[in-house]
Motif scaffolding. Structure first.
Motif, mmCIF file in Angstrom:
data_model
loop_
_atom_site.group_PDB
_atom_site.id
_atom_site.type_symbol
_atom_site.label_atom_id
_atom_site.label_comp_id
_atom_site.label_asym_id
_atom_site.label_seq_id
_atom_site.Cartn_x
_atom_site.Cartn_y
_atom_site.Cartn_z
ATOM 1 N N VAL A 1 0.845 -1.196 0.000
ATOM 2 C CA VAL A 1 0.000 0.000 0.000
ATOM 3 C C VAL A 1 0.881 1.247 0.000
ATOM 4 O O VAL A 1 0.672 2.184 -0.780
ATOM 5 C CB VAL A 1 -0.946 0.005 1.212
ATOM 6 N N GLN A 2 1.881 1.260 0.873
ATOM 7 C CA GLN A 2 2.778 2.418 0.917
ATOM 8 C C GLN A 2 3.579 2.548 -0.369
ATOM 9 O O GLN A 2 3.765 3.664 -0.886
ATOM 10 C CB GLN A 2 3.733 2.307 2.105
ATOM 11 N N VAL A 3 4.049 1.436 -0.903
ATOM 12 C CA VAL A 3 4.844 1.475 -2.136
ATOM 13 C C VAL A 3 4.023 2.070 -3.272
ATOM 14 O O VAL A 3 4.501 2.936 -4.027
ATOM 15 C CB VAL A 3 5.336 0.060 -2.502
ATOM 16 N N THR A 4 2.787 1.623 -3.421
ATOM 17 C CA THR A 4 1.912 2.156 -4.480
ATOM 18 C C THR A 4 1.607 3.616 -4.239
ATOM 19 O O THR A 4 1.585 4.425 -5.181
ATOM 20 C CB THR A 4 0.608 1.340 -4.545
ATOM 21 N N THR A 5 1.373 3.991 -2.981
ATOM 22 C CA THR A 5 1.082 5.386 -2.645
ATOM 23 C C THR A 5 2.238 6.295 -3.025
ATOM 24 O O THR A 5 2.045 7.369 -3.613
ATOM 25 C CB THR A 5 0.782 5.515 -1.139
ATOM 26 N N GLU A 6 3.450 5.864 -2.705
ATOM 27 C CA GLU A 6 4.625 6.692 -3.020
ATOM 28 C C GLU A 6 4.782 6.880 -4.527
ATOM 29 O O GLU A 6 5.091 7.988 -4.993
ATOM 30 C CB GLU A 6 5.878 6.053 -2.432
ATOM 31 N N LYS A 7 4.560 5.818 -5.300
ATOM 32 C CA LYS A 7 4.698 5.941 -6.750
ATOM 33 C C LYS A 7 3.591 6.806 -7.333
ATOM 34 O O LYS A 7 3.827 7.584 -8.264
ATOM 35 C CB LYS A 7 4.705 4.560 -7.405
ATOM 36 N N ASP A 8 2.376 6.703 -6.806
ATOM 37 C CA ASP A 8 1.288 7.524 -7.330
ATOM 38 C C ASP A 8 1.502 8.999 -7.011
ATOM 39 O O ASP A 8 1.195 9.872 -7.824
ATOM 40 C CB ASP A 8 -0.053 7.052 -6.759
ATOM 41 N N LYS A 9 2.053 9.283 -5.842
ATOM 42 C CA LYS A 9 2.339 10.676 -5.497
ATOM 43 C C LYS A 9 3.472 11.234 -6.354
ATOM 44 O O LYS A 9 3.475 12.422 -6.706
ATOM 45 C CB LYS A 9 2.683 10.788 -4.011
ATOM 46 N N ALA A 10 4.429 10.385 -6.688
ATOM 47 C CA ALA A 10 5.547 10.838 -7.529
ATOM 48 C C ALA A 10 5.122 11.020 -8.978
ATOM 49 O O ALA A 10 5.559 11.966 -9.647
ATOM 50 C CB ALA A 10 6.697 9.829 -7.443
ATOM 51 N N PHE A 11 4.253 10.110 -9.448
ATOM 52 C CA PHE A 11 3.847 10.126 -10.864
ATOM 53 C C PHE A 11 2.325 10.064 -10.960
ATOM 54 O O PHE A 11 1.754 9.044 -11.369
ATOM 55 C CB PHE A 11 4.468 8.936 -11.604
#
Length: 347
Positions: free
Chosen positions: A149-159
């Protein structure tokens, strides 16, 4: 009077899981079991959310009809490939953390196989060593999926606007984007969840040794088959999958090691297996790039920064006689026998 060190209180950061988190308990034979497991699972997830960011957690499904639960999950986007568990001679999936789109926002829904999560609902009468071991495995599984969940969140916030919303531009990009995502997502999730999985490194190493030990043989068999069927798309899967799988398993293994605060290291047995399979250089390069991407979290500028991961696989494909290069919306694919030729020849 000063407090003894063992009396010191540990203050955890605030919990990040949504207050209204929903649970779907599917195909349980006993409603009391379902309620007990849901209650315990909610408690563990809220505890985990103090150290892993679960602000984008959409909900949780625990299913004894796991395959049906995956297939029927509403991901909020039409036309997506139906979700299905991994199921081969190396890995059988028991949990998944797919991205979903809710009101234009990317979130993550956790899906667990009931058979592998039921131990967290153990009753006091079941408090034996076997039950405790099963519970520890289940808690680590939960933490690992929460980490996604955190990994996906970080990528969505970046891109923003990429996950579930942007079409891959070409077949060649699709091939290597899958490798980029598999390696990064598992490395980062394992690194985040490692504190919950003491002793789990042995399982990852066993998997890594298993796939490296058969990768080159499977690639050779795929090449032999190609000269009969001449299907370029088919050889991409039959050769590409086993050759890139050691990279994915290395991402699991070294993610766990790097998240263990120096308390874990790869065994000599696994090092030797990697070396004998001819994967030492590739895995060292992969791990170096994964660590660099980890250290640059919050500073990523472009999704293409992850292409360095797929490039490691691209090099391994070339060693095994498979060259994939861009060609508009498709790809140029060339195949040859590396034992007879140094580079591409006409297929």
């Amino acid at each position: 009077m000063s407090a003894k060190p063992e009396d010191a209180e540990i203050t955890l950061p605030p919990q990040t899981a949504p207050a209204d988190l929903s649970f779907a308990m599917r195909a349980f034979a006993d409603i009391e079991d379902a309620n007990r497991i849901a209650h315990n699972l909610a408690s563990y997830i809220r505890f985990i959310s103090s150290v892993i960011n679960l602000e984008r957690l959409d909900g949780v499904t625990v299913a004894y009809d796991y395959d049906a639960a995956l297939a029927e999950l509403d991901r909020g986007v039409e036309g997506l490939r139906t979700l299905a568990r991994s199921n081969d001679d190396q890995l059988v999936g028991v949990a998944m953390s797919p991205a979903v789109l809710r009101d234009g926002k990317v979130k993550v829904h956790l899906v667990f196989s009931g058979a592998y999560i039921e131990s967290i609902g153990a009753t006091p009468e079941q408090d034996d060593a076997r039950a405790q071991s099963g519970m520890q495995q289940a808690i680590y599984l939960i933490a690992h999926e929460c980490a996604h969940v955190q990994v996906t969140t970080e990528k969505d916030k970046a891109f923003p606007g990429n996950i579930l919303q942007k079409q891959v531009s070409s077949y060649e990009e699709q091939i290597f984007t899958q490798i980029n995502e598999a390696c990064w997502d598992e490395y980062a999730a394992c690194r985040l969840s490692a504190p919950f999985g003491s002793g789990h490194l042995a399982y990852y190493e066993e998997g890594l040794r298993g796939v490296t030990g058969v990768a080159r043989q499977k690639a050779a068999a795929a090449r032999d088959g190609f000269w009969k069927h001449r299907d370029l798309n088919r050889i991409v899967g039959e050769l590409g999958a086993p050759i890139s799988e050691p990279l994915r398993m290395a991402a699991y293994t070294f993610g766990h090691i790097d998240g263990s605060n120096g308390e874990a290291e790869i065994s000599e047995e696994t090092r030797q297996a990697i070396d004998e399979a001819g994967y030492t250089e590739a895995i060292e390069e992969l791990v170096a790039q994964l660590r660099k991407l980890w250290n640059e979290r919050g500073e990523w500028m472009f999704p293409s920064e992850f292409d360095v991961l797929g490039d490691v696989a691209r090099g391994l494909f070339y060693e095994e006689g498979l060259l994939i290069t861009p060609n508009g919306e498709g790809a140029n694919i060339q195949v040859w026998d590396p034992a007879m030729y140094d580079g591409p020849v006409a297929a």
